[in-house]
Design a protein around this motif. Sequence first.
Motif, short mmCIF file in Angstrom:
data_model
loop_
_atom_site.label_atom_id
_atom_site.label_comp_id
_atom_site.label_asym_id
_atom_site.label_seq_id
_atom_site.Cartn_x
_atom_site.Cartn_y
_atom_site.Cartn_z
N LYS A 1 0.83 -1.21 0.00
CA LYS A 1 0.00 0.00 0.00
C LYS A 1 0.86 1.26 0.00
N LYS A 2 0.28 2.35 -0.53
CA LYS A 2 0.95 3.64 -0.49
C LYS A 2 0.97 4.17 0.95
N ALA A 3 1.92 5.07 1.20
CA ALA A 3 2.07 5.60 2.57
C ALA A 3 0.81 6.31 3.04
N GLU A 4 0.15 7.04 2.13
CA GLU A 4 -1.05 7.78 2.53
C GLU A 4 -2.25 6.86 2.78
N GLU A 5 -2.14 5.58 2.42
CA GLU A 5 -3.22 4.63 2.66
C GLU A 5 -2.98 3.81 3.92
N LEU A 6 -1.97 4.20 4.69
CA LEU A 6 -1.66 3.51 5.93
C LEU A 6 -1.73 4.49 7.09
N PRO A 7 -2.13 4.04 8.26
CA PRO A 7 -2.18 4.94 9.41
C PRO A 7 -0.80 5.23 10.00
N TYR A 8 0.21 4.48 9.56
CA TYR A 8 1.59 4.68 10.03
C TYR A 8 2.51 4.50 8.84
N PRO A 9 3.50 5.39 8.64
CA PRO A 9 4.27 5.37 7.39
C PRO A 9 5.15 4.14 7.20
N ASP A 10 5.53 3.45 8.27
CA ASP A 10 6.39 2.27 8.18
C ASP A 10 5.51 1.03 8.25
N PRO A 11 5.29 0.33 7.12
CA PRO A 11 4.39 -0.83 7.15
C PRO A 11 4.89 -1.96 8.03
N LEU A 12 6.21 -2.17 8.10
CA LEU A 12 6.74 -3.25 8.93
C LEU A 12 6.48 -2.96 10.40
N ALA A 13 6.67 -1.70 10.80
CA ALA A 13 6.37 -1.33 12.19
C ALA A 13 4.88 -1.47 12.47
N LEU A 14 4.05 -1.07 11.50
CA LEU A 14 2.60 -1.20 11.68
C LEU A 14 2.20 -2.66 11.84
N ILE A 15 2.82 -3.54 11.07
CA ILE A 15 2.54 -4.97 11.20
C ILE A 15 2.90 -5.46 12.60
N SER A 16 4.04 -4.99 13.11
CA SER A 16 4.44 -5.39 14.46
C SER A 16 3.45 -4.88 15.50
N TYR A 17 2.95 -3.65 15.31
CA TYR A 17 1.94 -3.12 16.22
C TYR A 17 0.69 -3.99 16.22
N LEU A 18 0.18 -4.28 15.02
CA LEU A 18 -1.10 -4.98 14.92
C LEU A 18 -1.00 -6.45 15.31
N ARG A 19 0.20 -6.99 15.31
CA ARG A 19 0.37 -8.37 15.75
C ARG A 19 0.45 -8.48 17.27
N SER A 20 0.65 -7.37 17.94
CA SER A 20 0.80 -7.38 19.39
C SER A 20 -0.56 -7.56 20.06
N ASP A 21 -0.67 -8.54 20.92
CA ASP A 21 -1.92 -8.75 21.66
C ASP A 21 -2.23 -7.56 22.56
N ARG A 22 -1.20 -6.95 23.11
CA ARG A 22 -1.42 -5.82 24.01
C ARG A 22 -1.93 -4.59 23.25
N VAL A 23 -1.42 -4.39 22.04
CA VAL A 23 -1.91 -3.27 21.23
C VAL A 23 -3.34 -3.52 20.81
N ARG A 24 -3.64 -4.73 20.34
CA ARG A 24 -5.01 -5.03 19.91
C ARG A 24 -6.01 -4.91 21.06
N ALA A 25 -5.54 -5.15 22.30
CA ALA A 25 -6.45 -5.10 23.44
C ALA A 25 -6.90 -3.68 23.75
N ILE A 26 -6.14 -2.65 23.34
CA ILE A 26 -6.50 -1.27 23.69
C ILE A 26 -6.91 -0.46 22.46
N LEU A 27 -6.93 -1.07 21.28
CA LEU A 27 -7.27 -0.34 20.07
C LEU A 27 -8.66 0.29 20.17
N PRO A 28 -8.87 1.45 19.54
CA PRO A 28 -10.21 2.05 19.51
C PRO A 28 -11.15 1.24 18.64
N THR A 29 -12.42 1.57 18.74
CA THR A 29 -13.45 0.77 18.08
C THR A 29 -13.28 0.72 16.57
N SER A 30 -12.84 1.82 15.95
CA SER A 30 -12.80 1.89 14.48
C SER A 30 -11.81 0.90 13.87
#
Length: 818
Positions: free
Chosen positions: A616-645
Amino acid sequence: MKIKSCLAALFLILSVGWVYKVNFLDKPVNAYAPPALVGEVQASGRIEAQVITDGARAARFVWPGGTEFKPFEIPLSVGTEPLLSIRLDPLPDRTGTVRLKNVQFRSSSGKLTPIAASGWDSLNPRSVPQVEGDTLVISRLGAEDYPALLLKTPGPLDTAVDGFPRVTESGVWLLWVLCGVCVLGLLAVLLKVLWSARTEERWLLGGCFLLLLGLRWLTIFHFGFSSPFWDYWQFPWTVYFPFEDGTLSWKSLFAPVNEHRIFFTRVFSLFSFRMNGQWDNAYEAALNSFFFALSCFGLILALWRAAGKRHAALIGGLTVVFCALPFSWENTVWANQSQFYFFAGFSFLAFWLMGLSRPFSARWWLGCAVAFWAMFTVGSGMMAVATVVGLSIYRLLRDPRGWRSVAPTLLAGLAIAALNYPFMVQQHNYGMLTKSVQQFLATFGKTMSWPFVSQIWFWPLLWLPLGGLVISAFISRRKPDRLELWIVALGGWCLLNAVGMGLYRGGFSGGPASRYMDITSLAALCNALALLWLYRNVGQASSLSKQPRWLSYIENKPCTRWFTAGWAALMIYGVMAITLHELSVPAAQRIACQHRAIRNTLQFQQKPELTSLIDKKAEELPYPDPLALISYLRSDRVRAILPTSVRPPLPLKIETQTGFVSPGVYPALQIDLIEPSWGSYGREGDRTVGRLRARIAQTPAYPWLVFPVLNRLGRGFETRLSVTDEVSGKKSLVKGLVEPDILWNPLTVKCPGKANLVIEAEDYDPVAWFSFNAPREKSTVSVWSDRILAYSLWPVWGGLICIAWGVSISRKNQLRRI
């Protein structure tokens, strides 16, 4: 008074001493060793490899060659933030084969986390490693087979970055209480000043505060979003989780981010997260707007008092126009931009307490502390004390005989600047850094020319009122009044910030971005106030026997009136134009990109494949580094506090289903279905009737549920959606849509219990259908925040009514005097 002054001076000394102790004198008190990857390796030869942490820090090492497995240890480079992603390039320069087994991650505390052979993702589809039992086999036959592996073990594996003294629960609460006491003290001062006004002025000034707050909240309601955006993704990893793990150090709160040391943003964000329990961008942005509205309201009261408690409507109206309209929408809707609000608020306090108070008074000492702490808001935080120094020099030039009341402030300002200097970050973003005189002039000119940010040489005209004030004041030789000093302080502060932007943000020779306009717009306010000052002071006799002929144009009231009218018309056009442009182009584009970013985030959580984010293009991601974003979204602790959207929906177990089908949506709507939905549009179309019963297979983490619902639910239709607690029998009915809608609408309902929850969907209406998605959890604070923002027009109308009422009272009083 002496006791108050001594206490204020003690507060300054202790706060400066504590900051220097934390950053320069503290020694490591906790065991800390850099994390590492350990295991066994068998390589086809002596091969040089590399590991890349957080997508930026690369380190080279050597695989030992041989036919037997040999132990290895790869130290991992950690910066000022906890380790986020680990990329391994086992064969970067040559062909060969590498076998790995018993690989483990060793944290800074020595804890070992096993990494399975299947615990790596290949970033190159041409080179996919093979798993043979507990061994990972990586081969490279040619240039196109370059192997690059990304560790997919969910993190954070280690939240410590140093061994310095930790932030404790009691310590951070003491800091929060201290900040709260300061805020309450300022509120008491503001209320005291407001209560000293006449009745009509109270209504006017109170209405201005409601407008300042309501217009900001209205912008969040229409252009904001709850999902994290860009740098805000780093806060759980760098602040929330380290604090929960007891690994957050006081020193790391002062650590630089690019050119900034955002101590107060980190502390405030941690406070708002702990109060909410859920990570919500819109909620924190609303809190930020309240703080900035309070700061601007304090500025209104200070200017009103400086003007002799006159012109309340004019000063308040000007401040609302230049500080509340949504041309600075980025700061308004992005929660992590609170540093600009802290910078502005601390600067206003420094001007008032330090620059305009009697030296060595309690206010003056507190102002010195505020000027020092402004350094830890943004990279240009030193501009606050630099402005106070410049204001002191101006006062000396205007009234040399009063040097005794100015010299202590000048010397104190220089001392605070010297104390702040070690905290300046010398490393800057090279792309944004100015590289030529032409780039500096272009960026400086466009910044100074706000709201005409596409013009380079428009600023001399827009800044002419301030120039006229300074010239008229020096030639008249009158003692400077308080309003003049406030105007000069604001103008000097804006000028210094424009110079800073010209030096450090001129790499693209562009105008200021929306997030800088909360600062640049104050230059327009300053010049508008300069016109007010000139209008009040023109025509007064000069002490000179002869004055320059051109001064007569400034001292001529008709000329001043005509210039004021022309300048005001030009500024009104510019403010309207830049507001409409920012909302219709950058803000609208950002909202469209944010919707795509949310879609891509949800799609990755439904199907966690690298290609769903990496391509995806950078403007189509909520964070400019896709690898870092993948690490965020794979974290159980991050997913536990994510907002509803962007939160994963709760898993459902269907028990009974008649009439309802998946997706159950009218095909002609062509809705992009990212996740499963169930609806009553079945074989017989909207005439289909039936019932669905599903059990929520997971205990909700928060007490509210949000159902995305489409089309006709409730409100005159025989359609219902409810949640029931099987233990207590308590049922919560999802309130229907106000009117049918062909877009997904989030409907909120309170959980009737904590577990054993059952969803029941019913459609017994032969002419209606509806569809819903699995629910997501939401915290109580976020629910109420959304409800308050939904009524953000109320404070706007309330402010307008208060102002109108104040004007009517003032008019009646004038008629009575006549």
